[in-house]
Design an enzyme around this catalytic site. Structure first.
Site, PDB file in Angstrom:
ATOM      1  CG  ASP A  51       3.259  12.434  -0.322  1.00 32.20           C
ATOM      2  OD1 ASP A  51       3.678  11.476  -0.680  1.00 32.20           O
ATOM      3  OD2 ASP A  51       2.183  12.481   0.285  1.00 32.20           O
ATOM      4  CG  ASP A  72       0.072   7.518  -2.248  1.00 29.34           C
ATOM      5  OD1 ASP A  72      -0.034   7.483  -3.599  1.00 29.34           O
ATOM      6  OD2 ASP A  72       0.602   6.392  -1.658  1.00 29.34           O
TER       7      ASP A  72
END
Lengths: 171, 171
Positions: B8, B10
């Site tokens: 991922d 963020d």
């Protein structure tokens, strides 16, 4: 049972050939005949191919493929549709592609959009794509090669070549 | 054997908390203390959360998470890494996120980038994400919850909570 269907954009939802023919004519003054481009890769068929793809507006103003809106409305009602577009090679195309989808396919939510480089990591039951390489690396059962001039003559045992009218009857 | 690792952006590669604290301070004059935000969702912790995410530059100027560059260099050498970011909810973030990756992680190619809405259709052996919901819908074996204030106290039998230092030792 609901199927997960992965659907490509360029050459499947967006009529990229029509856009390339228009851009090539504007740049060179020569209007290419689609019939003469059969079996030839897009980058060989259009002398301005790379420049076209980098031009502002190329993706955002692309014409919609014949029959694709009605077909997608139908598939989206009945199944789980994901729009999967190879877009990260041309980062400026990202926002254009999402705007284009919002304008022409407003019933497709942001949750259903995938922008990527390769497609071999995506799970699904069916994939509709105009490039054989994406279908060959797909792990799902149903592989549909969307009929476009460059893939005339492309054959593979596990792949069906079809257009929107034929595809709708398969689901 | 090479593993396919989904990572991922963020709250894992990008230090979104540091960016939110700075933006919130600029908007309200109040500097929030991370310790006080533990176990609280980001949208509740920051009164300006939605506005921040829509602001130009929010993603492109985000600080890099401590230890993430070295960790990713290591994982990228040894395994197949895909960066998977939920981005289509904020279409303007797409180009900012790709620019940010090019600047801070230049060894990651466009072929390794995936921007999407949900993540449940992606195949892989391991997923590193700061949101439990993405890990819960992941079909792979190794599920790592990247330690962030909002997920303090988030527990699930099949998930390990860790930071980059700890993650590197797992691969």
């Amino acid at each position: 049972m609901k199927k997960q269907i992965l659907i490509d954009m360029d050459g499947v939802l967006a009529d990229i050939y029509m856009q390339l023919v228009n851009y090539e004519e504007r740049a060179t003054g020569k209007k290419l005949d689609l019939k003469s481009l059969e079996g030839i890769t897009e980058s060989k068929a259009f002398s301005t191919y790379r420049e076209c793809l980098s031009q502002k507006g190329f993706f955002e103003d692309a014409p919609v493929m014949d029959g694709s809106v009605e077909a997608l409305e139908y598939l989206n009602e009945k199944h789980r549709v994901l729009i999967v577009s190879a877009a990260t090679e041309y980062p400026n195309s990202l926002i254009e592609k999402q705007n284009w989808l919002a304008k022409n396919f407003p019933f497709i939510s942001w949750r259903q959009i995938v922008f990527c480089g390769v497609k071999d990591f995506i799970r699904g039951d069916a994939m509709i794509d105009d490039h054989l390489r994406h279908l060959e690396s797909f792990s799902g059962q149903t592989k549909i090669l969307y009929a476009q001039p460059h893939n005339v003559g492309s054959i593979s045992d596990s792949v069906v070549r079809a257009d929107w009218r034929e595809i709708v009857s398969m689901f």
